[in-house]
Motif scaffolding. Sequence first.
Motif, PDB file in Angstrom:
ATOM      1  N   ILE A 133       2.232  42.294 153.781  1.00  0.00           N
ATOM      2  CA  ILE A 133       3.473  42.745 152.823  1.00  0.00           C
ATOM      3  C   ILE A 133       3.317  42.050 151.728  1.00  0.00           C
ATOM      4  N   ARG A 145      10.494  44.867 140.547  1.00  0.00           N
ATOM      5  CA  ARG A 145      11.674  45.176 140.922  1.00  0.00           C
ATOM      6  C   ARG A 145      12.760  45.511 140.148  1.00  0.00           C
ATOM      7  N   GLY A 203       7.163  51.389 149.102  1.00  0.00           N
ATOM      8  CA  GLY A 203       7.962  50.408 149.967  1.00  0.00           C
ATOM      9  C   GLY A 203       9.076  49.438 149.395  1.00  0.00           C
ATOM     10  N   MET A 204       8.520  49.086 148.087  1.00  0.00           N
ATOM     11  CA  MET A 204       9.428  47.882 147.636  1.00  0.00           C
ATOM     12  C   MET A 204      10.135  48.277 146.137  1.00  0.00           C
ATOM     13  N   TYR A 216      14.384  46.702 150.138  1.00  0.00           N
ATOM     14  CA  TYR A 216      13.203  47.407 150.621  1.00  0.00           C
ATOM     15  C   TYR A 216      13.476  48.804 151.198  1.00  0.00           C
ATOM     16  N   ASP A 253      13.685  37.888 144.378  1.00  0.00           N
ATOM     17  CA  ASP A 253      12.662  38.582 145.104  1.00  0.00           C
ATOM     18  C   ASP A 253      12.600  37.718 146.331  1.00  0.00           C
ATOM     19  N   VAL A 282      10.360  49.515 155.965  1.00  0.00           N
ATOM     20  CA  VAL A 282       9.840  48.440 155.509  1.00  0.00           C
ATOM     21  C   VAL A 282      10.857  47.111 155.824  1.00  0.00           C
ATOM     22  N   TYR A 283      11.938  47.198 155.773  1.00  0.00           N
ATOM     23  CA  TYR A 283      13.132  46.284 156.029  1.00  0.00           C
ATOM     24  C   TYR A 283      13.002  46.098 157.710  1.00  0.00           C
ATOM     25  N   TYR A 321       2.295  50.655 152.692  1.00  0.00           N
ATOM     26  CA  TYR A 321       2.943  49.417 152.405  1.00  0.00           C
ATOM     27  C   TYR A 321       2.956  48.516 153.706  1.00  0.00           C
ATOM     28  N   PHE A 342      18.460  43.204 149.967  1.00  0.00           N
ATOM     29  CA  PHE A 342      17.194  43.296 150.296  1.00  0.00           C
ATOM     30  C   PHE A 342      17.415  44.354 151.441  1.00  0.00           C
TER      31      PHE A 342
END
Length: 348
Positions: A241, A82, A331-332, A279, A131, A283-284, A236, A316
């Motif tokens: 996850i 990331r 997704g990330m 994210y 992360d 996703v979040y 995702y 995030f």
Amino acid sequence: MHRFINKFIIISLPVLILLFTVNYFGDAGKIFDSEYEKEMAEILMNGSYVTNISNYDERVFQKELINRMNNAPEILILGSSRTMLINSTYFPNQTFFNNSVSGASIEDLIALFQIYKERNILPRKLIIGIDPWLLNENNGQTRWKSLEYFYNKYNKKADFSLAKNSSYKYSELFSLSYFQASIKALPKLFSGTSEPIATQEKYNETNTKLSDGSLVYRADYRNATQNVINSKIDGYIAGNIYSIENFETISDDIWTEFQDFIATLRKEHISIEFFLSPYAPIVYDKIAKEYSNVLQTESLIINFANDKGIKVNGSFNPYNLQFDETYFYDGMHCKEKGIQEILKGQIK
């Protein structure tokens, strides 16, 4: 009984030989090819980019890079995939290097720092990718064991030899999952098309590492349509996850180790910043509903940073940054335009 044992040996021996042969020579993760990461590192340290790379040991590669450095970078990035896209253009007129590794854990951060310390080339500033799984003791991350020797040395644990440190990989010789990956790698091995290639081109058909250690995605990932990206985002959250399943509690041990690590960095007079990559929005949304410890991790990090006077870049939460799906590759992983907005205070 003896007849049964003999039959079992006759039947199983060819299978074991096949597993051993394919896993060793196909070597999907390049864990038995000690020259692969060295060749990649030589290309980068000679000023070129390196492409046509896949399934190598990222930790060993980072060690090889650091061991070839003559001087300390002024700014260093340590984090996961990331943070891999952060490159030197965000920090003009400063020397920069990105040592991020996929699925980074606290052990990776510490081990890579230890290698720099042993080389006596510590950076002036360290930007740490935070992360969501950092404080999850059930994150499933084990790849740091390639650098276990340096992690143990930092912690003044038993002085394991490097040979012993790498012995864990030999279990893969008889692994069925490694066999499945390795057998797919055999065609490239036989055709001679699996070797890393030096290039001056930044954008290539396959993933490319730049001379500052940062990553440029392969063509199909960079050029995916928004419909394809949206499908990746949907996929995702369709399953587990990444690395935050079984995030049952904030680990007190990891949190203490992280705080001690920051204290060590400060004793070395290293300026510290944190980088939190968002994210994708849907996703979040799922994480906010089902994985509260991810949100607690961010709160804990922000409160700690405020208390220690550490700058925090990003979040995030994509809504805090006003990022929609167009800011993501999946997704990330945030696109470069998102990274640029997060780091816009750095770019002058």
